[in-house]
Design an enzyme around this catalytic site. Structure first.
Site, mmCIF file in Angstrom:
data_model
loop_
_atom_site.group_PDB
_atom_site.id
_atom_site.type_symbol
_atom_site.label_atom_id
_atom_site.label_comp_id
_atom_site.label_asym_id
_atom_site.label_seq_id
_atom_site.Cartn_x
_atom_site.Cartn_y
_atom_site.Cartn_z
ATOM 1 N N GLY A 77 0.853 -1.370 0.262
ATOM 2 C CA GLY A 77 -0.037 -0.149 0.148
ATOM 3 C C GLY A 77 0.958 1.389 -0.362
ATOM 4 O O GLY A 77 2.632 1.864 -0.223
ATOM 5 N N GLY A 78 0.079 2.453 0.725
ATOM 6 C CA GLY A 78 1.019 3.296 0.078
ATOM 7 C C GLY A 78 1.913 3.447 0.704
ATOM 8 O O GLY A 78 3.281 4.158 1.085
ATOM 9 N N ASP A 191 -13.955 4.702 2.458
ATOM 10 C CA ASP A 191 -12.964 3.797 1.290
ATOM 11 C C ASP A 191 -13.732 2.570 1.045
ATOM 12 O O ASP A 191 -12.462 1.543 1.119
ATOM 13 C CB ASP A 191 -11.197 4.023 1.765
ATOM 14 C CG ASP A 191 -10.618 3.873 0.531
ATOM 15 O OD1 ASP A 191 -11.010 4.255 -0.725
ATOM 16 O OD2 ASP A 191 -9.431 3.476 0.387
ATOM 17 N N LYS A 193 -14.274 -0.270 -1.408
ATOM 18 C CA LYS A 193 -13.951 -0.459 -2.544
ATOM 19 C C LYS A 193 -13.995 -2.046 -2.792
ATOM 20 O O LYS A 193 -13.436 -2.500 -1.719
ATOM 21 C CB LYS A 193 -13.293 0.422 -2.974
ATOM 22 C CG LYS A 193 -11.838 0.295 -2.274
ATOM 23 C CD LYS A 193 -11.146 1.011 -2.912
ATOM 24 C CE LYS A 193 -9.661 0.922 -2.184
ATOM 25 N NZ LYS A 193 -8.048 1.560 -2.526
ATOM 26 N N ASN A 196 -11.442 -3.242 -1.043
ATOM 27 C CA ASN A 196 -11.163 -3.279 0.696
ATOM 28 C C ASN A 196 -12.457 -4.624 1.496
ATOM 29 O O ASN A 196 -12.112 -4.290 2.517
ATOM 30 C CB ASN A 196 -11.137 -1.802 1.414
ATOM 31 C CG ASN A 196 -10.243 -1.471 0.996
ATOM 32 O OD1 ASN A 196 -8.598 -0.889 1.325
ATOM 33 N ND2 ASN A 196 -10.375 -0.167 1.272
ATOM 34 N N ASP A 209 -9.661 -2.182 5.920
ATOM 35 C CA ASP A 209 -8.222 -0.647 5.722
ATOM 36 C C ASP A 209 -9.015 0.396 6.043
ATOM 37 O O ASP A 209 -9.997 0.622 5.413
ATOM 38 C CB ASP A 209 -8.078 -0.881 4.320
ATOM 39 C CG ASP A 209 -7.581 0.830 4.054
ATOM 40 O OD1 ASP A 209 -6.751 1.092 5.295
ATOM 41 O OD2 ASP A 209 -6.579 0.546 2.808
ATOM 42 N N THR A 229 -10.989 6.650 -2.912
ATOM 43 C CA THR A 229 -10.332 6.065 -4.572
ATOM 44 C C THR A 229 -11.725 6.832 -5.613
ATOM 45 O O THR A 229 -13.216 6.892 -5.551
ATOM 46 C CB THR A 229 -10.494 4.793 -5.070
ATOM 47 O OG1 THR A 229 -9.583 4.213 -3.212
ATOM 48 C CG2 THR A 229 -10.369 4.470 -5.456
#
Length: 653
Positions: A77-78, A191, A193, A196, A209, A229
């Site tokens: 991930g980031g 978030d 999506k 996740n 997440d 997102t």
């Protein structure tokens, strides 16, 4: 882990790319001697394949006197990398987020991690990823979570393309219940999506997440942070009007749409256009989606948040109460659609829908096979063309099939034959393709269309995903056989093998340098790292731009040397030219595509429509029968683009 800066996540390429940084190797600090505990526990492990864990990667939690062995990488991930972690005290396997401290050196970065921990650590629900522990050492911060072995819904959709409505009821029901639990604890996820939504061994959905989640401190509080997102972000978030729990309802509508249709409702080729469609609430639902599903999606995607249904109302919606709602699903449905025994009315896709392959059996039984191709459902093999009338003008057009005589230009030698490429395919020049396309357009009937016969089971190699970061590095692409590469700004190109283990690099002169992906030459280390970044981004965030499948293990697919040779943009489309002579034009406004290719000693036209349905025609048949106006217009535009390549760009192969 999601980040507050909005990355573009679209199916068919995007402009812009995260800044290049060199990730250091992940290291785990070793505690003091752990004595004989590690080997003893490893010998006593029951039902755990400890060979998947590296005994040299020891992680120690001094707070609980627990020793872990780090296993395989689950994802990145980031901020974090996620690994399997074997608890040597209990022999249980967890998912461990490992964040190197240099990545959270700034106070707000550490606060973000701590906020995620505090929001998730006290949550306990069957549809929310369970929190286990949190600790740190001199080098890393660790968040230990429930391990979900079957990855996420995004991987499931990647294999399946679309899901059946009973499956969507099953997954959406669990998602709504998990979200309802989160909201009852005054938390907005922000978030939600496909990526996740994790799946455990029992095929239960787990919401994961909480990196962007926030707590509502008082009733009626509105959050102003723009995060999420792009394909799932609610209009009130995007427009900074203040948002609350309703933003999650919007995201659930996007998730439901994506599961049924195969891509999010507002997905476009550019981030700007995606945001415009979200703010204008402009999306379309295919006709084959059932009325009850269509109605629920529309309710969730209502532009004004206060008009969206509550989670309790969603669970009582007709979509959930009127159709088959399975109590469980087999793990096999991760790759293959299940068979349901149902009774009563079932809404089915019309026969004209060239979507996931379907066969109707006895009443009440529906079998849906994997969506390997999106061609005509009623034709399982290419029908013979023997005896077709050959027009007088066909002989000078023998270049269409690369033959030297008119008698050889009939299709009788291809009828009932398997769809294979030439054993030694030779790339065709752009000039030759232009000549063939011009001849086809000049001679095909314009007024009377005889519905040309599609070519079934055709293997076409095309650019299924792309990322334009040419303002700094180059143009990343993924072919339909899943090979990935980058055409750099200096005209060199690099290609990653299908197994991700080897790399081929062609310098500016075309000289080849092949090497192991894990051990690149010093002068190619940066370009190899960029290749991996492009590949990771396209694999995790982009969805195929069409349902034209390509066999990954067919001997007729040439992977090694095939790559993107040239590309350019116009206001209307992006033009992609492959090294085997294939021309592909992706149109921005409606996301349709035209692919002109040469295989089996013949030229073909493939059209991917707005619903991502692909149909392939032989140019020989188009000359005889003509084609639809939308295909004709796009072929005409492609000819002008091809002429630009030949006259201006000087493409020669």
């Amino acid at each position: 882990m999601s980040v507050d800066v909005l990355p573009a996540k679209v199916s068919q390429g995007h402009t812009g790319y995260p800044k290049y940084t060199q990730l250091p190797a992940m290291r785990e600090s070793r505690p003091g001697p752990v004595g004989p505990v590690a080997p003893t526990k490893r010998r006593d492990a029951k039902g755990v394949n400890i060979t998947n864990f590296d005994p040299n990667c020891i992680i120690y939690n001094s707070n609980t006197d627990t020793t872990y062995l780090r296993g395989k990488l689950l994802g990145k991930g980031g901020f974090a990398r996620c690994y399997e972690m074997l608890d040597l005290n209990s022999n249980k396997i967890y998912a461990g987020k490992i964040i190197h401290k240099h990545r959270i050196s700034k106070p707000h970065q550490r606060q973000k991690i701590m906020r995620e921990v505090e929001l998730q650590r006290y949550l306990s629900h069957k549809n929310v990823v369970a929190f286990h522990s949190f600790f740190e050492d001199d080098e890393n911060v660790y968040i230990v979570l429930e391990n979900c072995n079957r990855k996420s819904l995004v991987y499931m959709l990647k294999h399946r393309k679309t899901l059946t409505e009973p499956e969507v009821r099953y997954f959406m029901g669990q998602l709504v219940e998990g979200t309802q639990y989160i909201h009852n604890h005054n938390i907005i996820h922000r978030d939600l999506k496909l990526g996740n939504m994790l799946l455990n061994d029992d095929m239960n959905v787990k919401v994961a997440d909480f990196g962007l989640a926030t707590r509502v401190e008082f009733e009626g509080e509105k959050k102003m942070t723009v995060c999420g997102t792009p394909n799932y972000i609610a209009p009130e978030v995007l427009q900074k009007r203040g948002h609350s729990y309703e933003a999650d309802i919007w995201a659930l509508g996007c998730v439901m749409y994506a599961l049924l249709v195969g891509h999010p409702p507002f997905e476009t080729a550019t981030l700007k256009e995606t945001y415009i469609r979200i703010t204008e609430n402009r999306f379309s639902i295919p006709d084959w989606v059932s009325p009850t599903a269509r109605n629920l999606i529309t309710k969730c995607l209502t532009h004004e948040p206060e008009l969206r249904p509550s989670l309790e109302t969603i669970l009582r919606d007709e979509f959930f109460t009127s159709g088959h709602h399975p109590n469980n699903l087999p793990p096999s449905c991760c790759t293959t659609a299940p068979r349901f025994q149902t009774s009563g009315h079932r809404y089915s896709r019309p026969k004209s829908y060239a979507g996931p392959d379907q066969q109707r059996l006895d009443p009440g039984v529906e079998r849906i096979t994997s969506p390997i191709r999106d061609l005509e459902l009623n034709s399982r093999s290419e029908r013979s063309s023997k005896g077709r009338h050959t027009p007088d003008f066909f002989i000078p057009v023998s270049r269409l099939s690369g033959r030297t005589s008119g008698s050889e230009a009939t299709r009788s030698d291809r009828s009932d034959s398997p769809p294979m490429r030439e054993s030694s395919p030779k790339p065709r020049s752009a000039a030759n393709l232009l000549d063939v396309l011009t001849t086809c357009l000049e001679h095909m009937p314009k007024d009377v269309i005889k519905n040309p016969e599609p070519v079934a089971d055709m293997t076409i190699l095309w650019v299924s995903k792309w990322v334009d970061y040419s303002n700094k590095y180059g143009f990343g692409f993924q072919l339909s056989n899943d090979s990935m590469g980058v055409l750099f700004n200096d005209t060199s190109r690099i290609i990653l093998s299908l197994d991700g283990k080897s790399v081929q690099y062609y310098d500016m002169t075309g000289r080849l340098n092949a090497f192991n992906a894990d051990n690149p030459p010093d002068d190619l280390e940066k370009k190899t790292t960029l290749l991996m970044y492009f590949a990771k981004y396209m694999d995790e965030h982009l969805i195929q731009g069409g349902n034209l499948e390509c066999s990954k293990d067919s001997d007729d697919i040439s992977v090694g040397s095939l790559c993107l040779k040239k590309w350019f943009r116009t206001a209307k489309a992006i033009v992609l030219y492959l090294s085997d002579g294939t021309l592909q034009v992706n149109f921005f406004d409606d996301h349709t595509k035209i692919i002109l290719s040469y295989m089996r000693n013949d030229y073909f036209v493939t059209y991917i429509d707005e619903e991502r349905r692909a149909t392939t025609y032989s140019m020989v048949h188009l000359i005889q029968d003509g084609c639809q106006r939308d295909i004709l217009d796009r072929m005409t535009f492609s000819r002008s683009m091809l002429k630009n390549l030949v006259d201006i760009e000087g493409v020669d192969i």
